[in-house]
Scaffold this motif. Structure first.
Motif, PDB file in Angstrom:
ATOM      1  N   ILE A 137      91.664  -0.545 112.799  1.00 13.31           N
ATOM      2  CA  ILE A 137      90.431  -1.046 113.414  1.00 13.31           C
ATOM      3  C   ILE A 137      90.587  -1.046 114.934  1.00 13.31           C
ATOM      4  CG2 ILE A 137      88.863  -3.021 113.537  1.00 13.31           C
ATOM      5  CD1 ILE A 137      90.018  -3.873 110.764  1.00 13.31           C
ATOM      6  N   ASP A 138      89.568  -0.559 115.636  1.00 17.50           N
ATOM      7  CA  ASP A 138      89.579  -0.507 117.101  1.00 17.50           C
ATOM      8  C   ASP A 138      89.254  -1.890 117.684  1.00 17.50           C
ATOM      9  OD1 ASP A 138      89.894   0.638 119.572  1.00 17.50           O
ATOM     10  OD2 ASP A 138      88.167   1.971 119.430  1.00 17.50           O
ATOM     11  N   THR A 139      89.381  -2.009 118.996  1.00 14.63           N
ATOM     12  CA  THR A 139      89.171  -3.289 119.677  1.00 14.63           C
ATOM     13  C   THR A 139      87.764  -3.854 119.490  1.00 14.63           C
ATOM     14  OG1 THR A 139      88.598  -2.125 121.715  1.00 14.63           O
ATOM     15  CG2 THR A 139      90.894  -2.834 121.459  1.00 14.63           C
ATOM     16  N   ASP A 140      86.791  -2.994 119.198  1.00 15.65           N
ATOM     17  CA  ASP A 140      85.417  -3.461 118.997  1.00 15.65           C
ATOM     18  C   ASP A 140      85.078  -3.700 117.534  1.00 15.65           C
ATOM     19  OD1 ASP A 140      85.247  -0.892 118.018  1.00 15.65           O
ATOM     20  OD2 ASP A 140      83.627  -0.258 119.358  1.00 15.65           O
ATOM     21  N   GLY A 141      86.087  -3.624 116.639  1.00 14.02           N
ATOM     22  CA  GLY A 141      85.858  -3.882 115.217  1.00 14.02           C
ATOM     23  C   GLY A 141      85.452  -2.668 114.412  1.00 14.02           C
ATOM     24  N   THR A 142      85.471  -1.484 115.025  1.00 17.28           N
ATOM     25  CA  THR A 142      85.107  -0.255 114.327  1.00 17.28           C
ATOM     26  C   THR A 142      86.301   0.284 113.539  1.00 17.28           C
ATOM     27  OG1 THR A 142      83.526   0.304 116.057  1.00 17.28           O
ATOM     28  CG2 THR A 142      84.241   2.111 114.628  1.00 17.28           C
ATOM     29  N   VAL A 143      86.040   0.672 112.307  1.00 13.51           N
ATOM     30  CA  VAL A 143      87.087   1.248 111.459  1.00 13.51           C
ATOM     31  C   VAL A 143      87.393   2.661 111.953  1.00 13.51           C
ATOM     32  CG1 VAL A 143      87.714   1.967 109.118  1.00 13.51           C
ATOM     33  CG2 VAL A 143      86.391  -0.140 109.467  1.00 13.51           C
ATOM     34  N   LEU A 144      88.664   2.902 112.315  1.00 13.26           N
ATOM     35  CA  LEU A 144      89.096   4.204 112.818  1.00 13.26           C
ATOM     36  C   LEU A 144      89.728   5.069 111.731  1.00 13.26           C
ATOM     37  CD1 LEU A 144      90.893   3.107 116.116  1.00 13.26           C
ATOM     38  CD2 LEU A 144      88.584   4.061 115.868  1.00 13.26           C
ATOM     39  N   HIS A 145      90.329   4.435 110.739  1.00 15.13           N
ATOM     40  CA  HIS A 145      91.099   5.165 109.725  1.00 15.13           C
ATOM     41  C   HIS A 145      91.223   4.289 108.488  1.00 15.13           C
ATOM     42  CE1 HIS A 145      94.478   7.468 107.982  1.00 15.13           C
ATOM     43  NE2 HIS A 145      95.017   6.297 107.730  1.00 15.13           N
ATOM     44  N   THR A 146      91.166   4.922 107.330  1.00 14.52           N
ATOM     45  CA  THR A 146      91.477   4.218 106.081  1.00 14.52           C
ATOM     46  C   THR A 146      92.305   5.131 105.201  1.00 14.52           C
ATOM     47  OG1 THR A 146      89.510   4.967 104.873  1.00 14.52           O
ATOM     48  CG2 THR A 146      89.302   2.898 106.103  1.00 14.52           C
ATOM     49  N   GLU A 147      93.147   4.519 104.409  1.00 12.78           N
ATOM     50  CA  GLU A 147      93.876   5.242 103.372  1.00 12.78           C
ATOM     51  C   GLU A 147      94.021   4.335 102.166  1.00 12.78           C
ATOM     52  OE1 GLU A 147      98.154   7.330 102.275  1.00 12.78           O
ATOM     53  OE2 GLU A 147      97.998   6.139 104.102  1.00 12.78           O
ATOM     54  N   GLN A 148      93.472   4.778 101.053  1.00 16.52           N
ATOM     55  CA  GLN A 148      93.718   4.139  99.764  1.00 16.52           C
ATOM     56  C   GLN A 148      94.826   4.971  99.127  1.00 16.52           C
ATOM     57  OE1 GLN A 148      92.009   1.431  97.625  1.00 16.52           O
ATOM     58  NE2 GLN A 148      94.103   1.845  96.988  1.00 16.52           N
ATOM     59  N   VAL A 149      96.036   4.447  99.055  1.00 16.99           N
ATOM     60  CA  VAL A 149      97.162   5.209  98.515  1.00 16.99           C
ATOM     61  C   VAL A 149      96.893   5.479  97.039  1.00 16.99           C
ATOM     62  CG1 VAL A 149      99.657   5.248  98.159  1.00 16.99           C
ATOM     63  CG2 VAL A 149      98.716   4.235 100.230  1.00 16.99           C
TER      64      VAL A 149
END
Length: 166
Positions: A137-149
Motif C-alpha cells: 500500500i502506498d502512502t495515500d492508501g492506494t493498493v500497489l501490489h497484491t499476491e494471493q499465494v
C-alpha cells in the motif's frame, strides 16, 4: 473467492484481495502489547502487509524473517506481519529470533481484517485463518501490489512485492 491449495488440497478464501489501484480497506488489529493499531496509525508510510496463517509454521516464520531482513533497506516503509496468532506468540517468535524491523499484528479479536481483505479461508482445516498473501500500500492508501499465494506452503514472491515500491 480465490481458489488456492493447502498441501495440494483445494480450498477457497471468502473473497478476493483488493484490486491494485483501489483504496485499501481500513483495518484495526492488535499489536504485541495488546494495543489496537489501525491503518490510520500508519498514515504517511508505505506498507507491506505480510499476511499468513500462523507464525508457528515453517513457511510463515520464513516470510517474517525474510521481510524483516528486507525492511531495514526500505525508505518510509513499514512491514506489518499479520495473522490470527495471539499477540503473545508473535512477540515470542520475534523476540527469540531478534526480529525488530517488522511490526507484528493480530486479527484474533474480530477476524474483520480477514473479511475486509477477502483473504480468510472459507473452509477446510484452516477455516477462518488468514491465507498467505502480500498487499503493498502506498502512502495515500492506494493498493500497489497484491499476491494471493496459490499454494499455502509456498513463500510469497518477495521481489515482486518490493519492486512495486520502486
Amino acid at each position: 473467492m480465490a481458489k488456492i491449495t493447502l498441501g495440494g488440497t483445494p480450498v477457497e478464501t471468502i473473497g478476493n484481495l483488493p484490486e491494485v489501484g483501489s483504496k485499501a480497506p481500513d483495518f484495526k488489529l492488535t499489536d504485541t502489547d495488546l494495543k489496537d493499531q489501525s491503518s490510520s496509525d500508519f498514515e504517511g508510510s508505505r506498507l507491506v502487509l505480510n499476511i499468513f496463517p500462523s507464525v508457528d509454521t515453517g513457511t510463515c516464520a520464513q516470510s517474517v524473517r525474510t521481510f524483516n531482513e528486507k525492511a531495514s533497506q526500505l525508505e518510509n516503509t513499514k512491514v506489518l506481519c499479520i495473522s490470527k496468532d495471539l499477540p503473545f506468540a508473535m512477540a515470542r517468535f520475534c523476540g527469540a529470533e531478534g526480529l525488530d524491523n517488522v511490526i507484528s499484528l493480530s486479527d484474533y479479536k474480530t477476524g474483520q481484517f480477514g473479511k475486509d481483505y477477502g483473504l480468510a479461508f472459507a473452509g477446510g482445516t484452516f477455516e477462518t485463518l488468514l491465507s498467505r498473501c502480500v498487499v503493498v500500500i502506498d502512502t495515500d492508501g492506494t493498493v500497489l501490489h497484491t499476491e494471493q499465494v496459490s499454494e499455502v506452503a509456498n513463500e510469497p514472491d518477495y521481489t515482486s512485492a518490493l519492486n512495486s515500491l520502486s
